[in-house]
Design an enzyme around this catalytic site. Sequence first.
Site, mmCIF file in Angstrom:
data_model
loop_
_atom_site.group_PDB
_atom_site.id
_atom_site.type_symbol
_atom_site.label_atom_id
_atom_site.label_comp_id
_atom_site.label_asym_id
_atom_site.label_seq_id
_atom_site.Cartn_x
_atom_site.Cartn_y
_atom_site.Cartn_z
ATOM 1 N N CYS A 119 3.812 -4.793 -9.821
ATOM 2 C CA CYS A 119 4.839 -5.631 -10.267
ATOM 3 C C CYS A 119 4.515 -7.310 -9.858
ATOM 4 O O CYS A 119 3.440 -7.650 -10.586
ATOM 5 C CB CYS A 119 6.407 -5.015 -10.254
ATOM 6 N N GLU A 136 6.471 3.935 -8.206
ATOM 7 C CA GLU A 136 6.873 4.654 -6.984
ATOM 8 C C GLU A 136 7.933 5.395 -7.508
ATOM 9 O O GLU A 136 8.666 6.081 -6.434
ATOM 10 C CB GLU A 136 7.441 3.486 -5.805
ATOM 11 N N HIS A 163 6.413 0.287 -12.278
ATOM 12 C CA HIS A 163 6.908 0.962 -10.783
ATOM 13 C C HIS A 163 6.197 2.426 -10.507
ATOM 14 O O HIS A 163 6.818 2.925 -10.983
ATOM 15 C CB HIS A 163 8.440 0.363 -10.333
#
Length: 530
Positions: free
Chosen positions: A376, A503, A501
């Site tokens: 990001c 993650e 994102h």
Amino acid sequence: MAKYIFITGGVVSSLGKGISGASIGKLLQLHGFKVNMLKFDPYINVDPGTMNPYQHGEVFVTTDGTETDLDLGTYERFLDVYTSKANTNTSGDIYRTVIDRERRGDYDGATVQVIPHITDEIKRRFSALKDECDISIIEIGGTVGDIEGLPFMEAARQFQLENKKEDIFSIHVTLVPYIAGAHELKTKPTQHSVNKLREIGISPDMIICRTEHHLDKSLKRKIALFCNVKEDCVVEAMDAPSIYYIPEAFYNQKVDTLVMEKLKLNPKKKFDNAWFIKIKSFGEFSKIVKVAVVGKYADLKDAYKSIDESLNIAAIALKTKAEIDYLGAEDNDLVKKLKNYDAILVPGGFGNRGVEGKIRAITYARENKIPFLGICLGMQCSVIEVARNLANLKDANSTEFYEDTKHPVIKILDEQKNVKYRGGTMRLGSYKSQLKKSTLAHKLYKSSEIEERHRHRYEMNPEFVETLKKVGLYVSAYHKDVLPEIVEIKNHPFFIGVQFHPEFGSRPMKPHPLFEGFINAGLLNKKTIK
Ligand code: GLN
């Protein structure tokens, strides 16, 4: 079938109610039940989206674009489920719903009160997922006795009364501190905490005791007696080397059996302990990869919780231990320090602070061919870096940091207006992107289309795509041919920036391909360069 497990906490906060609940959820899943978890947070913020990560850790984003507490990340990773708006509830959001109703005149002139109107809304939300799962685990944030938590406790008490006994299991998580001077574990705080809960009208079925030392039989008996629970329902929760060991620790104390007994549930399938075996096999590894995460919140790991988990999970899949250090982007010695690492990650973030340091870290990674993953804001910084240092656009910037820049390589796009956003001006939640063939992204994902979660306002400016391509930065994925989603550099072992994102998508048994590729590149870097 609608069964509920309530998790409350006492004595102190941060006892791991979320992990305890998720661990029990995991065991019930292994018995074949469909489980999901809901969080109820007593604070007034409507959602944690605007809360400072220093106070509250990372903002976890669900696929439907809800900005939530990091506990939802724990739920998703443990249970391998997807959470959504229904899984996250705050006092602010609940009051807002009730006040909106009042403004519309839905209460027909009645005096709107905490009891019954707020508590009714809380109860409605307790059962939000009852049709989707067999067991809803409801975590009530804060500690018993907090003024702001009272409506939730009261709603839980009413809910208990309105449902069958065998449909509700109540767990209280407390601390049993060790007093070194007296060489003794102390049960008094637990007794007080449970008393407080019983005053409210909730009598727990089980007490989970966080402790640094084993609880012997006599101590368990004492807690059972004073807290009005069966002795085997006093459960020890010792600190574990990994949170993923906790389900097995609970299994060994028959927590799952005790819960199923009270809830009158028969296992839906033969218990499969392959999950435990797999977790155990993670063990200790001799291979080490050193990863630097260059961010704003260097001293607070919780601010990057899902990134930390994703790196560890990916490393484990490669039989490697990830040594992760969080380096402050504003540190003057940052670049010097980076020399000790095999791979560099620049995470997401908002605001100007630390941006120039992040850009310097990226220059170092690019020039020295150190594997780099930008997430990001980290991706946006990599675009700025290449524009400034390779394309010679010296004042290239994001309009988030310098509105009047001559070269706004990152900005809020007109095209964005055509993309329907869920979060107002913020692109939030899952969006699809199409990957170009023969790119690193395509090789890692092994797919031409992916769906990942977003949380940002600014985008790479398509006007600069050609200029940057000429100096080696390629866009390897787009959303609807309009918004650049992934950038990469070809003659570099691993240089990739993603606007989303990744993650939030890692699971202990399913490492994310980007993180796995990144750790693998770190290992290769170790071999070739050092
Ligand atoms: N601040 C940037 C934006 O709003 C990046 C956000 C992020 O990293 N999550 O676009």
